[in-house]
Design an enzyme around this catalytic site. Structure first.
Site, PDB file in Angstrom:
ATOM      1  N   CYS A   1       0.867  -1.182   0.000  1.00 51.34           N
ATOM      2  CA  CYS A   1       0.000   0.000   0.000  1.00 51.34           C
ATOM      3  C   CYS A   1       0.902   1.229   0.000  1.00 51.34           C
ATOM      4  O   CYS A   1       2.088   1.131  -0.317  1.00 51.34           O
ATOM      5  CB  CYS A   1      -0.950  -0.011   1.197  1.00 51.34           C
ATOM      6  SG  CYS A   1      -0.135   0.209   2.795  1.00 51.34           S
ATOM      7  N   GLY A   2       0.350   2.386   0.371  1.00 51.42           N
ATOM      8  CA  GLY A   2       1.145   3.606   0.340  1.00 51.42           C
ATOM      9  C   GLY A   2       2.155   3.720   1.454  1.00 51.42           C
ATOM     10  O   GLY A   2       3.326   4.020   1.229  1.00 51.42           O
TER      11      GLY A   2
END
Length: 222
Positions: A150-151
């Site tokens: 994810c980020g």
């Protein structure tokens, strides 16, 4: 050591929020996912320490994919992925935009926009109830090596925890998320933005662009 410090920071951050007094409505909107974060941070920390889930820094991710056979599973929401994504990666969102328009949810969305959305550009989201089913449809073989990303690394912790409980036993976790990636860590990136900046939106996006411009001007003067 760096990965362990990152895990401890994420776990402590989630626990600190959990120990706060029972929040009111506005605070609840901002802290709604922290119970999930606490559980995920605790579960995944144990799985990482035991070796059940392999932490993989962004600088080593391309090698893990090409040499070890990991498939990159991007669990970011679609609006982040549209900005930048690794070519050939699998995408199943752990969080999706909350489309409920009941009075209470509309109030929560308004609070979210005022406190978070305006600054970060993030939509008001809810857990994707079909996440596990969608992953199983895309990857029915649970012996497949999945590198969950994810980020920033926290949402992928939650996703990895869910996948492990569902029977996926060859999991990797992108330590620190795409935000820790440097130019060239992932050779094939699509989209209009840099991969490490795809999480940033709203007002903060324009601050970032200004900072990059000032840095470029500073280097040109040197």
């Amino acid at each position: 050591m760096a990965i362990q410090l990152k895990l401890n920071h994420l776990h402590s951050h989630a626990l600190n929020h959990e120990k706060q007094p029972k929040p009111g409505l506005f605070t609840s909107v901002l802290q709604g996912s922290h119970k999930f974060q606490v559980k995920a941070a605790s579960n995944v920390q144990q799985l990482l320490q035991s070796g059940a889930i392999k932490p993989i820094p962004a600088k080593d991710a391309a090698m893990a994919m090409s040499s070890e056979g990991f498939m990159l599973l991007d669990i970011r929401p679609s609006w982040e992925r549209e900005k930048a994504r690794v070519s050939g990666s699998l995408h199943v969102s752990l969080f999706v935009q909350d489309l409920d328009n009941s009075p209470l949810t509309l109030l929560k969305k308004w609070v979210h926009f005022g406190y978070i959305g305006l600054w970060t550009g993030q939509n008001f989201t809810t857990l994707n109830p079909d996440f596990l089913q969608q992953v199983e449809t895309a990857v029915p073989d649970k012996d497949t090596k999945l590198l969950v990303a994810c980020g920033e690394g926290l949402r992928s912790m939650m996703a990895a925890s869910k996948l492990y409980e569902k029977g996926y036993r060859k999991l990797g976790w992108l330590a620190g998320g795409f935000n820790r990636a440097a130019d060239g860590d992932f050779p094939d990136v699509e989209g209009p933005e840099e991969l490490q900046y795809a999480t940033i939106g709203g007002v903060s996006y324009y601050f970032l662009k200004l900072l990059i411009l000032l840095q470029a001007v500073g280097k040109s003067k040197d």
